[in-house]
Write an enzyme that holds these catalytic residues in place. Sequence first.
Site, PDB file in Angstrom:
ATOM      1  N   ASP A 170     -29.306  26.931  35.096  1.00 14.99           N
ATOM      2  CA  ASP A 170     -29.567  27.840  36.212  1.00 14.99           C
ATOM      3  C   ASP A 170     -29.671  27.080  37.528  1.00 14.99           C
ATOM      4  O   ASP A 170     -29.142  27.532  38.550  1.00 14.99           O
ATOM      5  CB  ASP A 170     -30.843  28.647  35.946  1.00 14.99           C
ATOM      6  CG  ASP A 170     -30.677  29.594  34.761  1.00 14.99           C
ATOM      7  OD1 ASP A 170     -29.540  30.058  34.533  1.00 14.99           O
ATOM      8  OD2 ASP A 170     -31.673  29.861  34.057  1.00 14.99           O
ATOM      9  N   HIS A 197     -34.480  32.793  31.254  1.00 18.10           N
ATOM     10  CA  HIS A 197     -33.047  32.732  31.481  1.00 18.10           C
ATOM     11  C   HIS A 197     -32.563  34.168  31.528  1.00 18.10           C
ATOM     12  O   HIS A 197     -32.445  34.824  30.500  1.00 18.10           O
ATOM     13  CB  HIS A 197     -32.407  31.979  30.304  1.00 18.10           C
ATOM     14  CG  HIS A 197     -30.975  31.610  30.525  1.00 18.10           C
ATOM     15  ND1 HIS A 197     -30.506  31.115  31.714  1.00 18.10           N
ATOM     16  CD2 HIS A 197     -29.919  31.630  29.673  1.00 18.10           C
ATOM     17  CE1 HIS A 197     -29.208  30.850  31.589  1.00 18.10           C
ATOM     18  NE2 HIS A 197     -28.829  31.162  30.359  1.00 18.10           N
TER      19      HIS A 197
END
Length: 331
Positions: A170, A197
Site C-alpha cells: 500500500d 488492507h
Amino acid sequence: MSHSASQGGQPPTTPRGGKVAVIGAGFYGSTTAQRLAEYDIFDEVVLTDIIEGKPEGLALDMNQSRPVEGFETKVTGQTTGADGGGYEAIAGADIVVITAGLARKPGMSRMDLIEVNAKIVRNVVENVVKHAPEAVLIVVSNPLDEMTALAAKVSGFPSARVMGQAGMLDTARFSNFVAEKLGVPVGSVRTLTLGSHGDTMVPVPSACSVNGKPLAELLPAEEIEALVQRTRNGGGEIVALLKTGSAYYAPSAAAARMARAVAEDAGAVMPVCAWVDGQYGIDGVYLGVEAEIGSAGVRRVVERDLSEAELAALRAAAEAVRAKQADVASL
C-alpha cells in the site's frame, strides 16, 4: 553455507544460507520465488502448488536463468497433494510465504474470497506446521488481515512469527502515485499507510514527505485524499484492467522484501500486518502497523506519534478487522 564462485570466478559477497518456501505457484507466488532466488542470499527456494508439474516446470525454468543472472540459489519445485503429500520438500524452511488461494475477479471485493481462501489457508498452514515448525510465516492471501489471523490461530505459532504483507504494498502504491503526481523520483517520496488492507486503510499524512518536505505543503488536501482513495482501490484498479487475475509485480516485491528482512535479521522497520497488543491503545488484533523485523519475525511493533484523526482512524480500523477476524476463526 555454500561458497560456490559465480561467473568470472568471484565468490559471492555474502554467504548463502537457509531455506525459504513459497506456497502457491500462481503469478504472485512464482514471481516472489524468482525475486527471492535472484537475491542470491538463500541456499534454496522451494515453490509448491497443487497443479501437477507446474512448480517443477517453473523451478526448472528459474534454475536455467541462473547462469544469465549470476545467482546460485537453487529453486526446487514440488507438486503437493490434497493429503499433504509433497510438503516434505519444505522441511526445515526458515521462512514460508503463503500465497495460496484464489485471486480476485473484476467486481469482487477481497472479502468475497473469505470462505474459499480460509479453507485453503487452513490446509496449507496445517501442512507447514508439520514440516517447518520453526518457520516465520508471511501471509499474502486475501482478505489479508483475516487470513493472517487465521494462519496464526491454526499454526499455534507465537504471534511474532506470523505476519501479513499489505502495508509495504500500500505504501509503495501511494508513493508511486505521489511521485507521478509531482513529477519527482520515487526515491524522494516517503509515505505510510497503517490499518487494514482495503476499506479501512489508514494513510498517515504526518509521515508523508517528498525530499524531506511534508506532503501537505506540496499538495492540497483534496488532491492527497484522491491519491489515498486511489491507493485504497489500488488492487481493484489493476484487477479491472487485467480482467483475469490480480496484481503481482508490486505485491511480490513487497513479500520478498519482508522475507529478506527476516533472513538478514537486521531489524529493518517496515509496515506489516502484525499482532497488536496494547500499542496505540489497541489490544489483541492483527493490524497494519510498523514493525521491526528480524529472524524470529516481528521483534516489536514500532509506535509513532499519530495525529488525533490518524489515531482515531487506526482504532476504527482495528475494530472493523477484529469483527471479521472473529468470523474467520470459525470457517
